[in-house]
Design an enzyme around this catalytic site. Structure first.
Site, PDB file in Angstrom:
ATOM      1  N   CYS A   1      -1.670   9.017   3.595  1.00  0.00           N
ATOM      2  CA  CYS A   1      -1.826   8.842   2.246  1.00  0.00           C
ATOM      3  C   CYS A   1      -3.026   9.345   1.392  1.00  0.00           C
ATOM      4  CB  CYS A   1      -1.744   7.207   2.187  1.00  0.00           C
ATOM      5  SG  CYS A   1      -2.761   6.487   3.019  1.00  0.00           S
TER       6      CYS A   1
ATOM      7  N   GLU B   1       0.877  -1.179  -0.093  1.00  0.00           N
ATOM      8  CA  GLU B   1      -0.052   0.045  -0.037  1.00  0.00           C
ATOM      9  C   GLU B   1       1.010   1.320  -0.031  1.00  0.00           C
ATOM     10  OE1 GLU B   1      -3.665  -0.474   2.817  1.00  0.00           O
ATOM     11  OE2 GLU B   1      -2.683  -2.529   3.033  1.00  0.00           O
TER      12      GLU B   1
HETATM   13  P1  NAP Z   1       8.801   4.830   3.722  1.00  0.00           P
HETATM   14  O1  NAP Z   1       9.933   5.702   4.061  1.00  0.00           O
HETATM   15  O2  NAP Z   1       8.512   4.035   2.631  1.00  0.00           O
HETATM   16  O3  NAP Z   1       9.010   3.539   4.933  1.00  0.00           O
HETATM   17  C1  NAP Z   1       7.814   2.794   5.356  1.00  0.00           C
HETATM   18  C2  NAP Z   1       8.560   1.506   5.867  1.00  0.00           C
HETATM   19  O4  NAP Z   1       9.348   1.144   4.945  1.00  0.00           O
HETATM   20  C3  NAP Z   1       9.282   1.838   7.125  1.00  0.00           C
HETATM   21  O5  NAP Z   1       9.200   0.925   7.956  1.00  0.00           O
HETATM   22  C4  NAP Z   1      10.888   1.955   6.453  1.00  0.00           C
HETATM   23  O6  NAP Z   1      11.643   1.781   7.576  1.00  0.00           O
HETATM   24  C5  NAP Z   1      10.659   0.793   5.414  1.00  0.00           C
HETATM   25  N1  NAP Z   1      11.880   0.949   4.750  1.00  0.00           N
HETATM   26  C6  NAP Z   1      12.613   1.794   4.482  1.00  0.00           C
HETATM   27  N2  NAP Z   1      13.422   1.614   3.299  1.00  0.00           N
HETATM   28  C7  NAP Z   1      13.308  -0.018   3.028  1.00  0.00           C
HETATM   29  C8  NAP Z   1      13.659  -0.837   2.148  1.00  0.00           C
HETATM   30  N3  NAP Z   1      14.768  -0.520   1.450  1.00  0.00           N
HETATM   31  N4  NAP Z   1      13.220  -1.999   2.282  1.00  0.00           N
HETATM   32  C9  NAP Z   1      12.322  -2.428   2.995  1.00  0.00           C
HETATM   33  N5  NAP Z   1      11.687  -1.540   3.990  1.00  0.00           N
HETATM   34  C10 NAP Z   1      12.313  -0.240   4.085  1.00  0.00           C
HETATM   35  O7  NAP Z   1       7.256   5.545   4.065  1.00  0.00           O
HETATM   36  P2  NAP Z   1       6.965   6.218   5.127  1.00  0.00           P
HETATM   37  O8  NAP Z   1       7.619   7.634   5.163  1.00  0.00           O
HETATM   38  O9  NAP Z   1       7.201   5.823   6.507  1.00  0.00           O
HETATM   39  O10 NAP Z   1       5.542   6.629   5.085  1.00  0.00           O
HETATM   40  C11 NAP Z   1       5.107   7.415   4.253  1.00  0.00           C
HETATM   41  C12 NAP Z   1       4.406   6.832   2.899  1.00  0.00           C
HETATM   42  O11 NAP Z   1       3.476   5.910   3.218  1.00  0.00           O
HETATM   43  C13 NAP Z   1       3.710   7.985   2.037  1.00  0.00           C
HETATM   44  O12 NAP Z   1       4.078   7.683   0.652  1.00  0.00           O
HETATM   45  C14 NAP Z   1       2.173   7.405   2.377  1.00  0.00           C
HETATM   46  O13 NAP Z   1       1.339   7.725   1.385  1.00  0.00           O
HETATM   47  C15 NAP Z   1       2.295   5.987   2.385  1.00  0.00           C
HETATM   48  N6  NAP Z   1       1.277   5.562   3.005  1.00  0.00           N
HETATM   49  C16 NAP Z   1       0.396   4.667   2.328  1.00  0.00           C
HETATM   50  C17 NAP Z   1      -0.684   4.131   2.935  1.00  0.00           C
HETATM   51  C18 NAP Z   1      -2.032   3.518   2.181  1.00  0.00           C
HETATM   52  O14 NAP Z   1      -2.715   2.614   2.894  1.00  0.00           O
HETATM   53  N7  NAP Z   1      -1.736   3.249   0.866  1.00  0.00           N
HETATM   54  C19 NAP Z   1      -0.962   4.505   4.209  1.00  0.00           C
HETATM   55  C20 NAP Z   1      -0.196   5.273   5.049  1.00  0.00           C
HETATM   56  C21 NAP Z   1       1.043   5.726   4.373  1.00  0.00           C
HETATM   57  P3  NAP Z   1      12.526   3.104   8.199  1.00  0.00           P
HETATM   58  O15 NAP Z   1      11.607   3.853   8.981  1.00  0.00           O
HETATM   59  O16 NAP Z   1      13.630   2.511   9.016  1.00  0.00           O
HETATM   60  O17 NAP Z   1      13.131   3.500   7.067  1.00  0.00           O
END
Ligand code: NAP
Ligand code: MG
Length: 525
Positions: free
Chosen positions: A331, A297
């Site tokens: 999101c 997601e």
């Molecule tokens: P993110 O930077 O992509 O991080 C999400 C998770 O992925 C964190 O636990 C992060 O760990 C981990 N991660 C980072 N790099 C990774 C890699 N190479 N391999 C595996 N995992 C990795 O996103 P965010 O900043 O936390 O959240 C914001 C984003 O989430 C926005 O784009 C938002 O739209 C989206 N979102 C979508 C939904 C939906 O339902 N569609 C809901 C909520 C949020 P670290 O924190 O340690 O980097």
């Protein structure tokens, strides 16, 4: 476990209803929240271990989670898991799977009912952790906790439904049945923006269906996940079913995704990380005997469309709430307002006037609407987008940041071209791009013109246009005459199209199927 099992059996008999949101106009609720904030404040700064196979493992290497309102306040110190520890966690989950997969569905569901009950009792404490760790307002934090309770209550009942006899056609001379069995070991990788709800939702869907997992919380919200781990321990969830692995996603993320033991990855987060996971997961590793399933997601660039027949005040309120609730870090945030020309000036004026009224500052106070953005890098990235936005449109409100704390004013940029960067790229902060459309047709076309497709709203009184939008507005969650944020579990199953993800519809009847595989069994009579 017996008493909780008994009370959980009673709960299972009742239909699902959403947990009510707390009414903070009641003095008793306000006092309870203040007391919880005090209590959590006294618990800040502790050091948390990894939890692998039920063992608590302290690490010499730690990182700190900070309060974004006040970055010199440390929420907690967390182990920075090594690659070896990530592998150990996968191993522990694989071992636990051998017994957990045989635990009856009813018993698995009962752990969730019991955990939901504990979270209800700790609601104000969980709210307080979110207020400190990610800068949620009281109301936003409370809705997040409520959603986590809802996910557990909903998925527990869903598991009971899937465990029932499934309808299959019976053929003469045979007995046919279909059962849903678990997949195996999952990597659960949640974001920080719904640090309780999404983390709890993805984890509980995984284990209630009989899988075991490694939960790697986002590095800006690990304390909230640690509270959930306490709850799981207290309800007696067997060791190794949920392993807790803190550390940098960019370091241990790949290990969890690429491990040949990983059967599925449940991820919610940004587009780029989601696409990377999808790509890495597709490559079979040595010894791997399955195709990994990915439940992804991702981001959004969600639009609210307003036409000339709409209730313009309601539209302006919907736009402001969708754009600036939790500082636009949803999101589902309505980061684009697309307004038809004939009412453009009127709506813009109303939106700016309403946004001016928003309070920003100390989220430990119930009256504060907006807090900080999550961390320094978010503040920097959003500020850069505001600079880009100033050259792509006209700054109508905000634009400044404030220290200490990672505060950014609610920012509105008008007369933005539909193809401008701030109209196409997810900013994930309190920045609203307003776009002028010639008419409804043009507005609908602009709404569909990004690579995302998560949420969207139309404010209109024209029935024919509503019908058209129903068919043509290409988003996973479509709303008429209301804000585009705030989906409720069960009522508005949540997930998007295109680059917004695999449309996995969290909180819906299809969701648990993603965590299972179906086995058809036929016996010749
Ligand atoms: P993110 O930077 O992509 O991080 C999400 C998770 O992925 C964190 O636990 C992060 O760990 C981990 N991660 C980072 N790099 C990774 C890699 N190479 N391999 C595996 N995992 C990795 O996103 P965010 O900043 O936390 O959240 C914001 C984003 O989430 C926005 O784009 C938002 O739209 C989206 N979102 C979508 C939904 C939906 O339902 N569609 C809901 C909520 C949020 P670290 O924190 O340690 O980097
Ligand atoms: Mg991040």
């Amino acid at each position: 476990m017996t008493t909780t099992v008994n009370s959980a059996s009673v709960r299972a008999q009742t239909p699902f209803i959403n947990a009510p949101l707390t009414d903070f106009s009641h003095e008793a609720n306000r006092q309870a929240q203040v007391a919880a904030l005090q209590q959590v404040k006294s618990e800040l700064g502790q050091t948390y271990p990894l939890i692998i196979g039920g063992k608590k493992i302290m690490s010499a290497h730690t990182f700190a989670s900070l309060n974004p309102s006040q970055p010199d306040q440390i929420i907690g110190h967390f182990a920075r898991a090594s690659v070896e520890q990530a592998e150990e966690a996968m191993q522990a989950a694989a071992q636990a799977f051998e017994t957990w997969k045989r635990v009856p569905a009813q018993e698995r569901a009962h752990y969730l009912f019991a955990a939901a009950e504990l979270l209800r009792q700790r609601r104000f404490l969980m709210n307080a952790w979110m207020i400190y760790e990610v800068g949620k307002s009281w109301v936003e934090a409370d809705a997040d906790t409520a959603e986590a309770i809802d996910f557990m209550e909903f998925y527990a009942r869903e598991m009971l439904r899937l465990a029932e006899k499934q309808p299959v056609v019976q053929i003469e001379g045979e007995d046919n049945e279909l059962v849903y069995i678990p997949l195996g070991v999952g990597a659960v990788i949640p974001p920080w923006n719904f640090p309780c709800a999404i983390m709890v939702g993805m984890t509980s869907a995984s284990f209630v269906t009989g899988n075991t997992v490694v939960l790697k919380p986002a590095s800006t919200s690990p304390a909230i996940a640690a509270q959930f781990m306490h709850i799981l321990e207290e309800v007696g969830l067997p060791a190794g079913v949920v392993n807790f692995l803190t550390g940098s996603g960019s370091i241990i993320g790949d290990v969890l995704v690429e491990s040949p033991q990983t059967r599925f990855i449940a991820f919610t987060g940004s587009r780029d990380v989601g696409l990377r996971i999808n790509e890495l997961a597709a490559r079979p590793q040595k010894g791997q005997i399955w195709i990994k399933r990915t439940i992804l997601e991702m981001g959004g660039k969600d639009a609210i469309v307003v036409d000339e027949t709409a209730d313009l005040d309601a539209a302006a309120t919907g736009i402001v709430t969708s754009a600036f609730g939790f500082q636009g870090q949803k999101c589902s945030a309505g980061s684009r307002a697309i307004i038809v020309e004939s009412v453009y000036d009127q709506v813009v004026q109303k939106v700016v006037a309403k946004a001016k009224q928003l309070t920003m500052g100390d989220v430990t106070l119930p009256t504060t609407y907006m807090g900080p953005v999550v961390d320094a890098s978010a503040q920097k990235k959003i500020s850069e987008y505001i600079e880009i936005g100033k050259s792509e449109g006209s700054l109508l409100l905000g634009g400044k940041h404030h220290e200490p704390g990672y505060f950014i004013e609610p920012t509105i940029i008008g007369d933005v071209n539909a193809h401008a960067r701030i109209a196409q790229e997810e900013i994930f902060g309190p920045v609203l791009a307003i776009i002028k459309a010639q008419d409804f047709d043009d507005a609908l076309q602009i709404a569909n013109s990004t690579e995302y497709g998560l949420t969207g709203a139309l404010f209109s009184r024209d029935e024919q246009r509503i019908e058209r939008a129903r068919a043509e507005f290409h988003v996973g969650n479509l709303y008429f005459n209301r804000k585009c944020t705030g989906a409720f579990v069960g009522a508005q199953p949540f997930g998007g199209f295109n680059m917004s993800g695999t449309d996995s519809k969290a909180g819906g009847r299809d969701y648990l199927l993603l965590f299972t595989q179906a086995k058809s069994i036929t016996t010749k009579r």
